[in-house]
Scaffold this motif. Structure first.
Motif, PDB file in Angstrom:
ATOM      1  N   THR A 172     -13.532  -5.460   2.289  1.00  0.00           N
ATOM      2  CA  THR A 172     -12.595  -4.782   1.804  1.00  0.00           C
ATOM      3  C   THR A 172     -11.385  -5.592   1.188  1.00  0.00           C
ATOM      4  O   THR A 172     -11.078  -6.598   1.607  1.00  0.00           O
ATOM      5  CB  THR A 172     -11.799  -3.771   2.935  1.00  0.00           C
ATOM      6  N   PHE A 173     -10.960  -5.179   0.201  1.00  0.00           N
ATOM      7  CA  PHE A 173      -9.718  -6.007  -0.591  1.00  0.00           C
ATOM      8  C   PHE A 173      -8.685  -5.066  -1.218  1.00  0.00           C
ATOM      9  O   PHE A 173      -8.981  -4.186  -1.504  1.00  0.00           O
ATOM     10  CB  PHE A 173     -10.628  -6.817  -1.892  1.00  0.00           C
ATOM     11  N   PHE A 225     -11.211  -7.996 -11.264  1.00  0.00           N
ATOM     12  CA  PHE A 225     -11.636  -7.800  -9.848  1.00  0.00           C
ATOM     13  C   PHE A 225     -13.149  -7.169  -9.936  1.00  0.00           C
ATOM     14  O   PHE A 225     -14.021  -8.114  -9.183  1.00  0.00           O
ATOM     15  CB  PHE A 225     -10.750  -7.128  -8.789  1.00  0.00           C
ATOM     16  N   SER A 280      -8.842 -12.408  -2.759  1.00  0.00           N
ATOM     17  CA  SER A 280      -9.924 -12.302  -1.953  1.00  0.00           C
ATOM     18  C   SER A 280     -10.546 -13.168  -0.943  1.00  0.00           C
ATOM     19  O   SER A 280     -10.967 -12.886   0.123  1.00  0.00           O
ATOM     20  CB  SER A 280     -11.216 -12.049  -3.075  1.00  0.00           C
ATOM     21  N   ASN A 290      -1.700  -1.936   3.933  1.00  0.00           N
ATOM     22  CA  ASN A 290      -2.265  -3.203   3.461  1.00  0.00           C
ATOM     23  C   ASN A 290      -2.817  -3.839   4.724  1.00  0.00           C
ATOM     24  O   ASN A 290      -3.994  -4.279   4.783  1.00  0.00           O
ATOM     25  CB  ASN A 290      -1.436  -4.148   2.833  1.00  0.00           C
ATOM     26  N   SER A 291      -2.123  -4.031   6.056  1.00  0.00           N
ATOM     27  CA  SER A 291      -2.663  -4.944   7.007  1.00  0.00           C
ATOM     28  C   SER A 291      -3.823  -4.026   7.570  1.00  0.00           C
ATOM     29  O   SER A 291      -4.704  -4.869   8.184  1.00  0.00           O
ATOM     30  CB  SER A 291      -1.435  -4.805   8.164  1.00  0.00           C
ATOM     31  N   SER A 341      -6.962  -4.427   5.311  1.00  0.00           N
ATOM     32  CA  SER A 341      -7.402  -5.638   5.251  1.00  0.00           C
ATOM     33  C   SER A 341      -8.481  -6.245   6.541  1.00  0.00           C
ATOM     34  O   SER A 341      -9.162  -7.002   6.442  1.00  0.00           O
ATOM     35  CB  SER A 341      -6.415  -6.817   5.091  1.00  0.00           C
ATOM     36  N   GLN A 342      -8.334  -5.412   7.392  1.00  0.00           N
ATOM     37  CA  GLN A 342      -9.231  -5.521   8.606  1.00  0.00           C
ATOM     38  C   GLN A 342     -10.652  -5.039   8.326  1.00  0.00           C
ATOM     39  O   GLN A 342     -11.054  -3.910   9.100  1.00  0.00           O
ATOM     40  CB  GLN A 342      -8.609  -4.836   9.761  1.00  0.00           C
ATOM     41  N   SER A 343     -11.498  -5.436   7.555  1.00  0.00           N
ATOM     42  CA  SER A 343     -12.718  -5.015   7.101  1.00  0.00           C
ATOM     43  C   SER A 343     -13.638  -4.668   8.341  1.00  0.00           C
ATOM     44  O   SER A 343     -14.500  -3.910   8.459  1.00  0.00           O
ATOM     45  CB  SER A 343     -13.418  -5.671   6.166  1.00  0.00           C
ATOM     46  N   THR A 384      -5.223 -12.874   8.856  1.00  0.00           N
ATOM     47  CA  THR A 384      -4.458 -13.104   7.567  1.00  0.00           C
ATOM     48  C   THR A 384      -4.064 -11.853   6.969  1.00  0.00           C
ATOM     49  O   THR A 384      -4.948 -11.190   6.753  1.00  0.00           O
ATOM     50  CB  THR A 384      -5.449 -14.117   6.821  1.00  0.00           C
ATOM     51  N   PHE A 385      -3.046 -12.256   6.325  1.00  0.00           N
ATOM     52  CA  PHE A 385      -2.579 -11.109   5.471  1.00  0.00           C
ATOM     53  C   PHE A 385      -1.977 -11.350   3.799  1.00  0.00           C
ATOM     54  O   PHE A 385      -1.215 -12.316   4.063  1.00  0.00           O
ATOM     55  CB  PHE A 385      -1.413 -10.056   6.150  1.00  0.00           C
ATOM     56  N   VAL A 386      -2.521 -10.589   2.680  1.00  0.00           N
ATOM     57  CA  VAL A 386      -2.115 -11.043   1.679  1.00  0.00           C
ATOM     58  C   VAL A 386      -1.030 -10.436   1.380  1.00  0.00           C
ATOM     59  O   VAL A 386      -0.796  -9.083   1.577  1.00  0.00           O
ATOM     60  CB  VAL A 386      -3.209 -10.890   0.553  1.00  0.00           C
ATOM     61  N   GLN A 426     -16.019  -9.322 -11.197  1.00  0.00           N
ATOM     62  CA  GLN A 426     -16.712 -10.602 -10.256  1.00  0.00           C
ATOM     63  C   GLN A 426     -18.018 -10.117  -9.563  1.00  0.00           C
ATOM     64  O   GLN A 426     -18.926 -10.866  -9.178  1.00  0.00           O
ATOM     65  CB  GLN A 426     -15.562 -10.784  -8.960  1.00  0.00           C
ATOM     66  N   TYR A 427     -17.999  -8.693  -9.338  1.00  0.00           N
ATOM     67  CA  TYR A 427     -19.239  -8.178  -8.627  1.00  0.00           C
ATOM     68  C   TYR A 427     -20.143  -7.871  -9.309  1.00  0.00           C
ATOM     69  O   TYR A 427     -21.423  -7.313  -9.209  1.00  0.00           O
ATOM     70  CB  TYR A 427     -18.894  -7.097  -7.715  1.00  0.00           C
ATOM     71  N   SER A 465      -8.081 -13.257   2.207  1.00  0.00           N
ATOM     72  CA  SER A 465      -8.347 -11.896   2.990  1.00  0.00           C
ATOM     73  C   SER A 465      -9.513 -12.130   4.134  1.00  0.00           C
ATOM     74  O   SER A 465      -9.859 -11.125   4.993  1.00  0.00           O
ATOM     75  CB  SER A 465      -8.185 -10.536   2.125  1.00  0.00           C
ATOM     76  N   GLN A 466     -10.577 -12.899   3.731  1.00  0.00           N
ATOM     77  CA  GLN A 466     -11.551 -13.338   4.903  1.00  0.00           C
ATOM     78  C   GLN A 466     -11.135 -13.902   5.993  1.00  0.00           C
ATOM     79  O   GLN A 466     -11.506 -15.217   5.920  1.00  0.00           O
ATOM     80  CB  GLN A 466     -12.479 -13.972   3.989  1.00  0.00           C
TER      81      GLN A 466
END
Lengths: 372, 373, 372, 373
Positions: B84-85, B112, D67, B66-67, B70-72, D84-86, B115-116, D70-71
């Protein structure tokens, strides 16, 4: 930890790295394979917790601007920090008048309006590992006007020629003069100064009134000024090199291949940051022979290398033999070519069977992008 | 937020066959190729295919994954119209449940995807090593006016019964899909890479969700159902290097492939980079006693021993006289003087003692038993 | 969607926005409150799916470099795209010789090695809303050497003076000449060209051989060249303004306060990107009177404003009356001050009770940071 | 990855009292102040306090919140040594469960915290509006050689029974902590902002976890237990503006505070910005018939009506003759000609018809009933 403003200074007008500096400014020169010269001072600042920096540029800004960007790879965040590149808006044709004082004077409002009380000014072309917080702490404790960093060396007859040296009495810098190599033991200036922001602003103002050709260093060195300015020395004990000529550039690269030596500037708690390129790991084929080298990612080594620095994505083809050389990124050494005591600039191609042989006294240099 | 094709990566696998390598990390976070993690491959493929939004569905013990995901910015998927989500199971008005199958995982994230407003959804697996241009696959999907396109790989007939097998017509339209058939009629295997028209996908998932007899799995349920309904399903033939690295043996073999086949993944291709985390390290130092043959070595390594046919990750130290043969050494491991490592995968941060000998000639071993202090 | 290389050109040497352009280059001038002039062309490129851009800079690079950064606010990702700022490494003292051709020639390897086949060159100082993909599609369909964008106008006697106009026969541009305001109906050039990358490289090469003073525009305009180069016109129908003088700058700002007019360049499916500053929403106190204005975030309005553009964090104090004016970011209009028909530059302070009154014919201008 | 103080934000609240505003979003994602979301406040406080890593614990229906959080670049928390980490509930070797209480939520993420080897952990709530320098609070914590420091706000005695109340000595050391006491002895209320020494926190959580009789809550269990054990607990007195916006009334009131008190939150302070998402909009257009008094209006708004004592978010349209009084209009809502809105919170993307009148004089209403098509 104090909030400090970091200013990266350019080299003075005497400094010239023959060949390499025709194509880019000295801070932008490739160094130790994966780095640029400027990465060391910027990483020192980042590791000292500095996140507001100004980088002074004299000429050939493009490659430096591209390398530094907005500083994100030096941990500068665009919301909480800033890295600003200061370049002259005026046309100054005479290099003598293009000084740090002149440039800071043009942009003095940015210094004035910064939130930081203390300023560290450090040049890009000195390679060292220093925590500027310690210098600022000493500066505050001694109540100096300026704290100037120096290193006592014992090989002054052959190295650091053209740098400045200090006479120091009771820790106060009393004389600043050019180092000509006449003595071995001396105090070499790291051209790194800590002062209060207000003192810097006054200094800029005063210096530009006295002479249009003054730099910070030459203003401080002036006999009339140094009498009235309390310059305290900060003794630096670590590794020091100064990239002020092709010979020093070459020798510093080669010296640092030795891991025991390199440990003085590389450690995991003091990373040297640089812009990376997502290259794959270096690959050595079955025929590779490698001894005493520093190799960047993206390289493919099919030949023999010894005492070399290889920049990113350098290719050493089958049968090639490369010794005691600094190969800049993307260069290609063709099959069965021989390279010794050379600096091969970025993207140059040494064709099949060619020999490029320099000596310790006269390093061979192949220009950027040339095919030889 | 509107996007043409949204990618969803199924990265929930616990990867039990990778044993201690996944103790604290999900399988897609396992190190690969001297520099990467497995999930860098689908994520870089997405970035290079100009896909903008990627959902990564995780479940098991996935703090590391996860960590990481999340670093897109690692893959250039950061910025105003990208991202990235991480999609863990969530509590909803209707209650809470874990992901029950591949289809259920996607089903639980319909909100999710909505949304797009995607026209197409690309579904990927997070643990395969390959390069693919999903944009080309989308072109193929559009040209065929397909409802679902499945990427297919030609495998040997012996392997075929481990896969979902697609029986196709000449135009690559699929007339039959058999999940792990005991007697495969064909050797065109599903790679678990799907492009769905989103409306078709959403309808299929909503219909499948309440069925008690369903495993909520794409291969077992969704795809056969769509075929029964007469939807247009096509196979997209893929030709490059592809590897499922689900076991210690296959993970080791994939590394040996890298070395022996001369960069089969074209990691050196500037136009299709595999992106990964940028960790500041020292340069790579090769000492006076080193001997390197047929090996890939990452930055930060300090090598003064012999390394043959091996892959060394970041910050590995090989001391003088140590010998590494046919092995994979993960980040920050240290091999002391005179030690010998053969046919091994050494987990990250391991210490091999002076003159210690690990590994054997006839099988691949995983070394995880001594952490560097 | 095609992969296109976007090149943002600087204005020619005749263009000058009196006052404002003393302090920064024209692309960096504040526009419509929250934007800079250059945001419009960069947003057009971003919205056209262009993610590789080169920005040519002639002088005063600092504020533009800071505003543009590495392009992230124009959706340029540092891994998948690039925004490169091209600045001359040479000292060119005569502005006549500082042309786009000259600068592109210095950096032609960056054009040569780009992955894109087609290039769109567009100036920073034309305000319009155009999808360059459409221009490239027409370019490919017609097989032209160059496709040049123009707009047919009917107020040429008073606007677009100093721009270029086209004579067009059967959609081919046959004559390119300066527009002097003698006729009303004419085809104004948007100075926006699409061509194949190879054609651009040949053009640069040829132009720099013919004359050191050639720009792309003047090379194409030459009677001998235009005969042999198939320049096809692309008719643009949308809103167009050209920021080539203080009057045009002022008038364009004021015209766009009208929402019906502004809709021609602002729409939610074609955002205009800019660097933002995390300012709070604009605040209007109980005594505020506001009519026909465009107000940026961070403003505090306590007085009366009518037909005004307020940049970020402008303060209008109690009792102040501001009409028909363009107020740049961080300016302060003091209590009971009166400002009419004026351009107040960034950070200027108009003190209590002061009157600054210009006329439609002679716009008042208050310099950056001045206190009046 | 080592960091001195790690922040953990409890953002799981379903916020049922905010009714339809949290239908698809958790409470911390609710819009506030014309431009922000509630969670921008703790996140910006973290960024401005130079905290580098922030875990955000979410649970309920949190696609919008996940979402958003995470940004990390929104708050300048992106980059090499930041993030930041969800943190959703995850499946573990030991099984899977939802977060059972505030302490359990932190307990389930001990592995996340361990990664950063923090000396201190800052625990925050995701739904309070205030500015605070947590670095000053940490200095206070260190000076007192405390095990736990709790930020405290002076409330009225009437309100005190809704809070955890800290009874302290002169030096702000806490000798008693009463959760929601019917008869409060004091009016120093816990703000739910804790700085723990990490070793103390970890031990307390591990001991509390198996207790069947525990609610796994900081106020009810962890803090009283630590006091019983004789740990050093201190109250850190806070003086600025603070608001819990847990109901429609308090959300509305907080907006009215913003307008009436002349920026009590100092949103205009360049040295302590509240950061938020940057959404490209048009400029703000004020038309010829507009009348604006005592209002805050964000970019993208097009106003030709009368706006009095109101807060308008991004891209709100107020047509000619429409009147907005004492109201909060969330993004992209449209108020047509001649309509009247009084004492209302209008949810995002709502349409108020021509000449429609909503709201009343004597109470605050929430309008959520007509979406813009």
């Amino acid at each position: 930890m104090r909030d400090i403003l970091g200013i990266v200074n350019f080299e003075n007008e005497k400094v010239r790295v023959e060949g390499l500096s025709n194509f880019r400014s000295i801070p932008a020169i490739s160094f130790l394979g994966r780095y640029r010269v400027v990465d060391f001072v910027l990483s020192n600042m980042a590791n000292s917790g500095i996140d507001h920096m100004k980088v002074l540029i004299r000429d050939k800004p493009r490659s430096l601007i591209e390398h530094i960007g907005i500083g994100s790879h030096y941990n500068i965040n665009s919301k909480s920090g800033s890295l600003q590149i200061l370049y002259s808006d005026r046309n100054i044709t005479n290099k003598l008048y293009f000084t740090d004082v002149n440039l800071l004077n043009q942009h003095s409002s940015y210094i004035k309006h910064s939130n930081q009380d203390y300023v560290v000014i450090a040049p890009s072309y000195m390679i060292c590992k220093i925590n500027y917080q310690d210098v600022v702490e000493q500066h505050i404790k001694t109540g100096a006007d300026v704290t100037a960093v120096y290193k006592q060396i014992d090989d002054g007859h052959k190295r650091f020629i053209g740098c400045e040296e200090f006479d120091i009495i009771n820790n106060r810098v009393t004389v600043i003069k050019d180092s000509h190599g006449s003595t071995s033991v001396k105090n070499i200036s790291l051209e790194t100064y800590v002062m209060h922001k207000d003192f810097l602003l006054d200094l800029i103002d005063e210096a530009s009134h006295q002479s249009a050709a003054y730099s910070i260093a030459s203003f401080l060195a002036n006999n009339d000024n140094i009498k009235y300015i309390n310059i305290q020395g900060y003794k630096y004990e670590g590794y020091l090199a100064c990239i002020n000529s092709l010979e020093e550039y070459y020798q510093t690269n080669i010296d640092l291949i030795n891991y025991e030596k390199a440990k003085e500037i590389f450690s995991h708690d003091w990373p040297v940051y640089t812009k990376t390129n997502d290259s794959p790991p270096a690959h050595y084929t079955q025929r590779a022979e490698v001894k005493n080298c520093m190799v960047a990612n993206g390289c493919v080594v099919q030949g023999k290398i010894e005492n070399c620095i290889l920049g990113r994505a350098v290719k050493i083809k089958k049968g090639a033999v490369v010794k005691n050389s600094v190969i800049l990124p993307n260069a290609i050494i063709g099959e069965d070519a021989v390279v010794e005591n050379a600096v091969i600039d970025k993207g140059a191609k040494i064709i099949v069977n060619k020999e490029i042989i320099g000596s310790k006294e006269q390093i061979a240099y192949v220009r950027r992008g040339d095919t030889i | 937020m509107k996007t043409e094709m949204l990618a969803m990566i199924l990265a929930g696998g616990r990867g039990t066959r990778l044993m201690e390598l996944t103790e604290k990390a999900a399988k897609p976070a396992v190190h690969f190729g001297g520099k990467y993690r497995i999930i860098d491959f689908p994520l870089s493929n997405c970035a290079n295919s100009k896909i903008k939004y990627v959902g990564v569905l995780t479940q098991y013990e996935s703090i590391v994954l996860n960590s990481y995901v999340s670093q897109s910015s690692f893959w250039g998927l950061d910025g105003r119209d990208k991202g990235t989500f991480v999609l863990n199971p969530r509590e909803k008005v209707t209650g809470f449940s874990l992901y029950m199958g591949t289809a259920d995982a996607i089903y639980q994230n319909i909100d999710f995807m909505d949304q797009y407003e995607p026209k197409y959804v690309l579904i990927l697996s997070g643990d395969h090593i390959y390069k693919m241009d999903y944009d080309h696959m989308l072109d193929f999907h559009k040209q065929n006016n397909a409802d679902l396109t499945i990427a297919g790989l030609t495998v040997t007939l012996e392997e075929a019964s481990r896969f979902g097998i697609m029986n196709t017509n000449k135009d690559y339209s699929i007339y039959e899909f058999e999940e792990k058939p005991p007697v495969p009629k064909n050797n065109l295997a599903s790679m678990g890479i799907y492009i769905f028209n989103y409306d078709v996908l959403k309808k299929a998932l909503i219909e499948d969700a309440p069925r008690k007899d369903s495993a909520h799995d794409f291969g077992k349920n969704i795809i056969p159902n769509l075929l029964n309904e007469g939807k247009r399903l096509f196979a997209y033939p893929f030709a490059g290097y592809w590897k499922d690295v689900g076991t210690i043996d296959s993970l080791w073999q994939a590394h040996m492939d890298l070395l022996a086949q001369g960069d089969p993944l074209k990691l050196d291709d500037d136009n299709w980079k595999i992106y990964t985390e940028d960790i500041p390290t020292t340069p790579q130092f090769i000492g006076p006693n080193a001997c390197l043959k047929g090996s890939s070595i990452n930055q930060g390594c300090i090598i003064d021993g012999t390394v043959t046919n091996s892959v060394l990750f970041r910050d590995v130290v090989i001391e003088k006289g140590a010998e590494i043969i046919n092995s994979v050494i993960m980040p920050e491991s240290i091999v002391k003087k005179g030690a010998k490592v053969k046919n091994c995968i050494v987990k990250e941060k391991q210490l091999i003692l002076e003159n210690e000998v690990i590994g054997s000639d006839d099988k691949v071993e995983l070394f995880t038993s001594r952490e560097v202090k």
